[in-house]
Design an enzyme around this catalytic site. Structure first.
Site, PDB file in Angstrom:
ATOM      1  N   GLY A 275       0.466   5.896  -1.617  1.00 31.92           N
ATOM      2  CA  GLY A 275      -0.762   6.486  -1.107  1.00 31.92           C
ATOM      3  C   GLY A 275      -0.539   7.081   0.267  1.00 31.92           C
ATOM      4  N   CYS A 276      -1.472   7.938   0.670  1.00 33.50           N
ATOM      5  CA  CYS A 276      -1.298   8.639   1.943  1.00 33.50           C
ATOM      6  C   CYS A 276      -1.378   7.659   3.114  1.00 33.50           C
ATOM      7  CB  CYS A 276      -2.337   9.742   2.083  1.00 33.50           C
ATOM      8  SG  CYS A 276      -4.045   9.220   1.813  1.00 33.50           S
TER       9      CYS A 276
END
Lengths: 339, 339, 339, 339
Positions: free
Chosen positions: D148-149
């Site tokens: 995920g970012c």
């Protein structure tokens, strides 16, 4: 490798030129000057621009002996005219990204810039540096006057129409919207975030902005008659980009197809001009690139047409076009370092 | 207390009208509708708009018996024309903030909106709601067509010039820059932050935007001849505000002083029009207000003049002007709730 | 009418105070000073702030005889301490919006501001100006030290928790996000649009920002023991507003309901504090207002809780709170001119 | 040439991956799918992404026979788990840029995503795709779960500290600020320009955001004990970029120099990690790049330290890291197409 000197490397334009040139496969940066930061490492001023090479910024007065093939001036208006001669005398070629060598006539220069020109004899040999329009002359020029940011997009949009005589050169209206970097890196109240954010404002509208003289001079070259331009710049809440919306009167009943065909004929093979008759130019599509996006629209029910053009004011409107000129002058691939 | 009903209270315009009306000393909000949120408390949808009073949003179908003195429609285009009659029949007065009652001629409406007008008989009695230009007729009107956002600033800037015959009605160019709220609160890709931020784009330029018909209709009233307008809107990275830069041709050699004097004569006593010949209009000076800032500049070397006008598209361009109309219709102080 | 003098009226804080005070029903502006613009009309500097009254800006040196009831200093740090005494001697009361009179101990002041305090004898009588926490002392104070922008939101969020002893005063973490106007109207590179737009950056994080000393001093008052605060400010691409996200350790197993109840008990009747346990504070809901929006959230699975608070740094964080203090000092309605 | 298939090419992540891959010297795009735009030319959807090659977007259901070496899923959460098996069975390797293959334990997945995992048997073989930390396993993996970012920047900042045991794994606070593209290209009210511009807001703070599970899982790997993270994301008015400010407790009296040395030892040779102990990370320095900028600061007067990390959420936080993984998996230069 072409050795490039950058005079005035710490304004937005100089920094952009440094950034582009440092990634250019055929160019090495011979020196970079900054009066404000001379003696400092570039990395102290702009930590991210060229991390692998720790060049020291020098004063313009300290590079009288420094070798280079081409020198770019990214200095404030009025500096280059006093300094360019010395570099030419040493056999270097020069691209002046400031306004000092854009005009044919020193009196016209003076009328717009309110100062005498101190190197009028060099004006004759200086070539106006839009490669798409003056490529052959740029190739052999020793001194190129790199165009202003606003003029670049406007002239590219109008030249094919004027040289074919399909629009009236005497009633051209340019409504231009520029990002804030166009005003430079100077510490002016007008450039503060709080003064600019979330608001748009016109400035110097009508026939008063200095770029009017430059635009009219170049357009007259293509029209073969004296052109007249109403020009209204607007300070727009974005960092980069210029969108110019230009209103012209079409002569001879040229259709939209006729006009678009003129663009296609003139620019169809140009690597940095993108023509589109579907979507409109938007500044976000050209920022950080050397592209000029162009479109033309005839207006229903009248003889008006509207040219929309978008560029990045710091790239195609300044440093990118300067590098494109360096490429042309040096026999490099014109797109090298710019795609 | 004037009882105000708001139809369509949860778009940007309806919400702005609610916000303004809830602070108005002479108005009480009789009801507010929302098809999307009917049955919910307003405070659940907009927690900060009216925290002291917990009104429940209703469906338009549920307020057939609700009493009010004036009803404002902030609905999508095409809704009001089907619904306004019922309110008029019940003796209420109506301000339609959508586009349904701005046109004199149903066929002109249809040509711009591509749908038949379902209440053509009401168009005759509807008054175009710019109080500075139509105050007397608004005072007694039962049905007011509140102007579009773009037309408001443009028409205010041109009316004094056209009614005195000093500019050419047949070659008017409007280059307009609007904040994103002008596109409404609808879930469209074009309204997303990432699509709009840090970039400017034209859209529907030339003679195609629906507001062209409205502008030309109203300008023709002042010029006494058919007007023609080139109109180029631009989506600008700001939340609110419209700046219109309008290019006109001056007849009869009127000077800048002459033109400014026409503004002064027409608008000198208007509480919501601010004339300035020093600084330019900027949208930040008018956002969250009902002001229209106006300036005119003759252009050196030609017969062009440039009108610059700035408004908040949601206030003077929509909800604020609607409330100003309500004030005029109801005999309230015209500035009540708006300063 | 209370006669208010504004010292330093042309920074963002002074301008905001002028704007608010000029609309205040119980206050008249006795004088306004600006060293940079002295002799100019306010309207030349800020055309829209007070168009109806054309006050001339004066130098601080020229108002030695000017009468006023209360004087607010909106000057750079270090000016007020040299000048406040003269105004007090003339029987005026003073609200210092700079940092000079926020500290109890001149040595603590010096440790954070790296300069000696030139009026240490006045520090004892100065009252720290958060009305919600010090209302009674402010009422009779002759000298109020108006809090810093960051401290206001943080202290309001933590005071009820510390005075009830439900959180640990020794391990508080404040992660704060401020709009750019918090950096003032000075011409600094860091304040330029292009340097700030579309990017977020931390600065002076840890235990180094000057507001740490002020926050720790005030929190220690409520906790009864020495507090310790980690404080990380971030420059955020917005014009106004501060959001503080504060991480605390809960003692005694207090539930979320317990904590929210402390807020309700302490602030339930406060006109400028809005408590919400549904939506989060957002800066857009408080900009241009004197509100502080507050919320607290216990974190699942640990003893952490998070306080979120939002204010407008120029209003509740500076000029609005100053005016609130003037209201309290002068026996005016505390909300006058601020709703 | 590695043949790359892109599943879900018309969200922000898929589009970014397409953009990067189309410029990659060792990759050719085998196919690109979009359920929303299937059958359309990519150039109609994104005119500027790949003008030279007019690929037609296909439906995921129509590419069952299409050949590719690696396939990247940029689909909404929950799609990849149903579809990845078929590609693996055909001998392709897969990078899942959605969240479906980031977790070791299907029950942990379900606890955060509230849906059963439909391919639990594949979770064991999936490798968590941060090349700087898992390079060897990625090299031979058939299935990579791209992080995920938010987790990317946080984990990179904490891994060297946890694996050396110098910080407490049980009390970590992450205050993260994300640009709006992190919320995707979906038509949600919260993503509209007007709702986001000029304001900052927290959301899902504490221990509730889905990325908490992913961060805690990975951190526990390095600490060798169960980690606990308080995580507060903030929606910030910028298009791209994540700045994470992380607060940790230092054990064993490690100095700032000690901590910085751990970073240097771990990351000194990493091409995409830039360490700086002078300026702070700013999102503008990493946007449009695959860099992660990192810094650590011990806090005076306590055992706290602050890690600041900045990435572009769409590049190092999504598509760029996916391409970096493809490079590693395929034996290409890890930086190819990414500098």
């Amino acid at each position: 490798m072409i050795r490039l000197g950058i005079i005035g490397a710490t304004g937005y334009t100089g920094m952009e030129l440094y950034r582009l040139a440092s990634r250019h496969p055929g160019i090495e940066i011979a020196f970079a000057t900054s009066e404000q930061y001379s003696g400092q490492k570039l990395g102290e001023v702009f930590p991210r621009v060229d991390p692998d090479r720790d060049i020291t910024l020098r004063s313009l007065d300290d590079i009288a002996e420094a070798p280079a093939d081409v020198v770019c001036f990214c200095t404030p208006d009025g500096v280059a005219m006093d300094r360019v001669g010395a570099f030419l005398d040493r056999g270097m070629r020069v691209v002046d990204v400031s306004s000092d060598f854009r005009f044919d006539d020193p009196e016209v220069y003076t009328s717009w810039y309110s100062r005498p020109h101190t190197a009028p004899s060099l004006l004759d040999s200086a070539v106006y540096g839009i490669p798409e329009l003056n490529r052959d002359r740029i190739r052999t020029a020793d001194l190129v006057g790199n165009p202003g940011c606003y003029p670049t997009g406007v002239i590219l949009g109008l030249a094919p129409l004027l040289e074919e005589g399909v629009i009236d050169a005497g009633q051209i209206i340019v409504d231009a919207k520029s990002g804030v970097s166009g005003a430079g890196r100077g510490l002016k109240l007008r450039n503060l975030y709080v003064e600019v954010n979330d608001s748009i404002t016109p400035y110097n509208i009508g026939h008063s902005h200095r770029h009017v003289g430059e635009i009219e001079q170049e357009l007259s070259r293509f029209s073969g008659e004296r052109s007249y331009v109403v020009f209204s710049p607007h300070l727009t809440p974005m960092s980069r980009g210029i969108l110019a919306t230009t209103y012209v009167r079409v002569k001879n009943g040229a259709t939209n197809g006729d006009l678009a065909a003129l663009y296609e004929a003139r620019y169809g093979d140009e690597p940095f001009i993108r023509l589109s008759q579907s979507g409109y130019p938007e500044t976000r599509f050209v920022t950080w690139t050397n592209y000029c996006d162009l479109r033309i629209d005839r207006v229903d029910g009248s003889d008006f047409a509207i040219v929309t053009s978008a560029i990045d004011n710091l790239v195609k409107g300044a440093a990118g076009q300067a590098l494109q000129n360096v490429n042309v002058m040096s026999g490099l691939d014109e797109t090298a370092g710019l795609l």
